[in-house]
Design an enzyme around this catalytic site. Structure first.
Site, PDB file in Angstrom:
ATOM      1  N   GLY A  66       0.830  -1.206   0.000  1.00  0.00           N
ATOM      2  CA  GLY A  66       0.000   0.000   0.000  1.00  0.00           C
ATOM      3  C   GLY A  66       0.861   1.250   0.000  1.00  0.00           C
ATOM      4  O   GLY A  66       1.624   1.475   0.936  1.00  0.00           O
ATOM      5  N   SER A 106      -0.212  -1.639   4.979  1.00  0.00           N
ATOM      6  CA  SER A 106      -0.923  -0.368   5.200  1.00  0.00           C
ATOM      7  C   SER A 106      -1.872  -0.167   4.033  1.00  0.00           C
ATOM      8  O   SER A 106      -1.581   0.565   3.087  1.00  0.00           O
ATOM      9  CB  SER A 106       0.077   0.784   5.317  1.00  0.00           C
ATOM     10  N   GLY A 117      -5.216   0.667   4.340  1.00  0.00           N
ATOM     11  CA  GLY A 117      -6.436   1.325   4.806  1.00  0.00           C
ATOM     12  C   GLY A 117      -6.857   0.818   6.178  1.00  0.00           C
ATOM     13  O   GLY A 117      -6.232  -0.085   6.748  1.00  0.00           O
ATOM     14  N   HIS A 145       9.506  38.442   4.133  1.00  0.00           N
ATOM     15  CA  HIS A 145      10.627  38.021   3.291  1.00  0.00           C
ATOM     16  C   HIS A 145      11.870  37.827   4.155  1.00  0.00           C
ATOM     17  O   HIS A 145      12.143  38.676   5.002  1.00  0.00           O
ATOM     18  CB  HIS A 145      10.916  39.085   2.226  1.00  0.00           C
TER      19      HIS A 145
HETATM   20  P1  NAI Z   1      -4.517   4.679   2.593  1.00  0.00           P
HETATM   21  O1  NAI Z   1      -5.956   4.588   2.267  1.00  0.00           O
HETATM   22  O2  NAI Z   1      -3.874   5.999   2.705  1.00  0.00           O
HETATM   23  O3  NAI Z   1      -3.670   3.864   1.528  1.00  0.00           O
HETATM   24  C1  NAI Z   1      -3.873   2.511   1.311  1.00  0.00           C
HETATM   25  C2  NAI Z   1      -3.230   2.135  -0.008  1.00  0.00           C
HETATM   26  O4  NAI Z   1      -3.206   0.720  -0.092  1.00  0.00           O
HETATM   27  C3  NAI Z   1      -4.005   2.646  -1.213  1.00  0.00           C
HETATM   28  O5  NAI Z   1      -3.123   3.282  -2.108  1.00  0.00           O
HETATM   29  C4  NAI Z   1      -4.614   1.386  -1.796  1.00  0.00           C
HETATM   30  O6  NAI Z   1      -4.794   1.440  -3.191  1.00  0.00           O
HETATM   31  C5  NAI Z   1      -3.585   0.339  -1.402  1.00  0.00           C
HETATM   32  N1  NAI Z   1      -4.104  -1.026  -1.331  1.00  0.00           N
HETATM   33  C6  NAI Z   1      -5.298  -1.449  -0.861  1.00  0.00           C
HETATM   34  N2  NAI Z   1      -5.392  -2.791  -0.951  1.00  0.00           N
HETATM   35  C7  NAI Z   1      -4.217  -3.233  -1.480  1.00  0.00           C
HETATM   36  C8  NAI Z   1      -3.709  -4.513  -1.801  1.00  0.00           C
HETATM   37  N3  NAI Z   1      -4.422  -5.613  -1.603  1.00  0.00           N
HETATM   38  N4  NAI Z   1      -2.472  -4.604  -2.337  1.00  0.00           N
HETATM   39  C9  NAI Z   1      -1.723  -3.478  -2.547  1.00  0.00           C
HETATM   40  N5  NAI Z   1      -2.169  -2.228  -2.262  1.00  0.00           N
HETATM   41  C10 NAI Z   1      -3.403  -2.113  -1.732  1.00  0.00           C
HETATM   42  O7  NAI Z   1      -4.359   3.829   3.940  1.00  0.00           O
HETATM   43  P2  NAI Z   1      -3.194   3.741   5.014  1.00  0.00           P
HETATM   44  O8  NAI Z   1      -1.887   4.179   4.463  1.00  0.00           O
HETATM   45  O9  NAI Z   1      -3.326   2.387   5.602  1.00  0.00           O
HETATM   46  O10 NAI Z   1      -3.633   4.806   6.077  1.00  0.00           O
HETATM   47  C11 NAI Z   1      -4.920   4.737   6.665  1.00  0.00           C
HETATM   48  C12 NAI Z   1      -5.456   6.083   6.943  1.00  0.00           C
HETATM   49  O11 NAI Z   1      -4.797   6.640   8.072  1.00  0.00           O
HETATM   50  C13 NAI Z   1      -5.213   7.097   5.833  1.00  0.00           C
HETATM   51  O12 NAI Z   1      -6.173   7.014   4.827  1.00  0.00           O
HETATM   52  C14 NAI Z   1      -5.339   8.381   6.573  1.00  0.00           C
HETATM   53  O13 NAI Z   1      -6.695   8.690   6.689  1.00  0.00           O
HETATM   54  C15 NAI Z   1      -4.773   8.043   7.937  1.00  0.00           C
HETATM   55  N6  NAI Z   1      -3.394   8.529   8.024  1.00  0.00           N
HETATM   56  C16 NAI Z   1      -3.178   9.869   7.910  1.00  0.00           C
HETATM   57  C17 NAI Z   1      -1.902  10.375   7.957  1.00  0.00           C
HETATM   58  C18 NAI Z   1      -1.705  11.824   7.782  1.00  0.00           C
HETATM   59  O14 NAI Z   1      -2.677  12.563   7.827  1.00  0.00           O
HETATM   60  N7  NAI Z   1      -0.476  12.299   7.579  1.00  0.00           N
HETATM   61  C19 NAI Z   1      -0.744   9.509   8.172  1.00  0.00           C
HETATM   62  C20 NAI Z   1      -1.073   8.115   8.222  1.00  0.00           C
HETATM   63  C21 NAI Z   1      -2.362   7.671   8.177  1.00  0.00           C
END
Ligand code: NAI
Ligand code: FAD
Length: 475
Positions: A190, A279, A281, A454
């Site tokens: 992910g 990671s 989702g 600036h």
């Molecule tokens: P995410 O939704 O950001 O990304 C998950 C990725 O995994 C996506 O690109 C998706 O296409 C991919 N994916 C899904 N199933 C897959 C598979 N079977 N094989 C390969 N790729 C696959 O989710 P993530 O990174 O787990 O984070 C969860 C949530 O936590 C984020 O959506 C966000 O809301 C929150 N978060 C926010 C942060 C910030 O604001 N800086 C930092 C970390 C997390």
């Protein structure tokens, strides 16, 4: 006789603890129940965000960035260090200390605001006389009563079928934040926010990182120009990102993890790594809430069904944050918590979903608010865009960090700002000006007319606004 409260909040993450404090400020008698335990079994309020999310990840990003600067960039400033070594245990201990400061801070805020804190799991028992009985199962068990209930139970990492988290080799965000030594090879499934942030931490510390992403496009939610620039920067740093893959099997053995997958061309591939972060989702967390006892409605993903104002199907029961629809972001959860407390008090709490900012704390940082160019094209909205590169910004040159740009998109007819997209140094801080401008329905000309200090990175925002009208002064 059960203890009675005007408001009972279940969950002490950013949605829950902020809702509890705001409700107490408004004069209600408030309880907040949270089950998170620290290593000693004591209370650790703050939820995912404080314990295994926003705060610890930013602590490790900071440590690893210092390491990267010391090993790669200090020399440019004439600073020689000799051999730089990384004490991972100390970095993790520092991160744990930062988390504890935040846990303790929330406990202090509960005291200050006279919120009664209950350490344990909260679950619905029954609806009775227009109120709700909630069981708290902690060191002891008791039932409390709430006239109004706010559910803020958050979310958990989604597991990949066939690759259960053991937090030793196959890691969720929890395990990814407490790896004891830098893995030689790290796999990440992910390329979303967690994958990029945690992949960056361990890459900076020396791991060979490969990220496998199912979608054919990189960072599809970001503006295409930003995503392109980000992919270029991350690849140059050494993150190996493979798009369009299909994972077929994950084998977790004594020596590490092997991932079998088909690449974008459909060819069978194998990736052998010491540790694997999954990671892909997060899923809403309603486990153990006993929603059936009161008939609280969930959707097919297990999220609590709410209207635009966070009302559930039950009178007097509200839900906020990751456990409901919308982006899973701490500040979105907080805004909903405040708005619900104010609605309970008869006020007009409001959350503007159109101006919720997104930030990815990689280097370069990525931040945006509003709509992307590709969204506006799909919606058929006529717009004009202006962009300014940090390469032409004096402060960025002095910092030695000139990657990226600020892009402002404005309505072609009215000049109202529709989206701001930043990739580059301190994007996380720069985006605040854009959020404010959009909240006030500013035009790009408004930003162009504002005096910016600036030399500052924020001058790039002003210059991007000037660029909308094709009149940049420094590029
Ligand atoms: P995410 O939704 O950001 O990304 C998950 C990725 O995994 C996506 O690109 C998706 O296409 C991919 N994916 C899904 N199933 C897959 C598979 N079977 N094989 C390969 N790729 C696959 O989710 P993530 O990174 O787990 O984070 C969860 C949530 O936590 C984020 O959506 C966000 O809301 C929150 N978060 C926010 C942060 C910030 O604001 N800086 C930092 C970390 C997390
Ligand atoms: P949570 O923070 O998950 O809190 C829910 C709380 O409720 C937990 O303490 C849980 O133990 C408790 N609970 C659950 N069920 C019960 C029950 N039945 N009884 C009692 N207690 C219960 N967002 C950002 O905006 N910026 C970031 O930089 C950022 N970085 C992140 C990094 C990582 C690695 C992760 C995983 C997430 C990150 N997020 C970030 C997302 C952010 O953490 C969440 O959006 C936010 O924590 C959601 O808040 P919440 O209050 O809804 O839920």
């Amino acid at each position: 006789m059960s203890k009675q409260f005007d408001v009972v909040v279940i969950g002490g993450g950013p949605g829950g603890y902020i809702a509890a404090i705001r409700a107490a400020q408004l004069g209600f008698n408030v309880a907040c129940i949270d089950e998170w335990k620290n290593a000693a079994g004591g209370p650790a309020p703050g939820g995912t965000c404080t314990n295994v999310g926003c705060i610890p990840s930013k602590a490790l990003l900071q440590s690893s960035e210092h390491f990267e600067h010391a090993t790669h960039h200090f020399a440019d400033h004439g600073i020689s260090t000799g051999k730089v070594e990384m004490d991972v245990a100390k970095m993790i201990a520092r991160k744990d200390g930062v988390v504890k400061q935040n846990n303790d801070g929330i406990l202090y805020l509960f005291k200050k605001n006279k919120v009664s804190f209950f350490h344990g799991r909260g679950s619905f028992v029954a609806a009775k006389d227009g109120a709700y009985e909630i069981k708290v199962a902690g060191a002891a068990e008791e039932v409390i009563v709430g006239m109004q209930v706010i559910v803020a139970t958050g979310s958990n990492a989604r597991a990949l079928p066939g690759a259960e988290f053991d937090e030793v080799n196959v890691l969720s965000n929890d395990g990814a934040l407490r790896v004891g030594a830098v893995p030689k090879k790290l796999g990440v499934i992910g390329s979303g926010v967690i994958g990029l942030e945690m992949g960056s931490v361990w890459r900076r510390l020396g791991a060979e990182v490969t990220i496998l992403e199912a979608l054919p496009t990189f960072l599809g939610a970001a503006d295409e120009g930003v995503a392109k620039e980000a992919l270029k920067a991350f690849t140059k740093q050494g993150l190996k990102i493979e798009l369009g893959v299909k994972i077929s099997e994950v084998k977790n053995g004594k020596k590490g993890v092997t991932v079998s997958y088909a690449n974008a061309k459909g060819e069978a591939q194998e990736l052998a790594v010491d540790k694997l972060i999954v990671s892909i989702g997060r899923v809403p967390n309603t486990t153990g809430l006993n929603t059936e006892a009161v008939g609280l409605q969930l959707d097919e993903r297990g999220a609590i069904v709410v209207d635009d104002e966070c009302r559930t199907n039950l009178p007097g029961v509200w839900a906020v944050g990751d456990v409901v629809r919308g982006p899973m972001l701490a500040h979105k959860a907080e805004e909903e918590g405040v708005a619900v407390a104010e609605r309970i008090a008869g006020q007009h709490g409001h959350v503007n979903f159109a101006t919720v900012p997104w930030v990815i704390y990689t280097s370069p940082e990525i931040a945006w608010v509003g709509r992307t160019e590709q969204q506006l094209k799909a919606e058929g909205v006529a717009y004009k865009a202006g962009q300014f590169p940090f390469l032409a910004n004096g402060r960025a040159r002095a910092l030695g960090d000139t990657t990226g740009f600020v892009k402002i998109i404005a309505d072609a007819a009215t000049d109202e700002i529709l989206g701001v997209h930043i990739i580059g140094p301190m994007a996380s801080e720069l985006i605040a000006e854009a959020v404010m401008a959009m909240e006030f329905k500013a035009s790009s000309e408004d930003i162009a007319r504002i005096c910016h200090a600036h030399p500052s990175l924020s001058e790039s925002t002003k210059e991007a606004a000037l660029a909308v009208d094709k009149r940049t002064l420094n590029f």
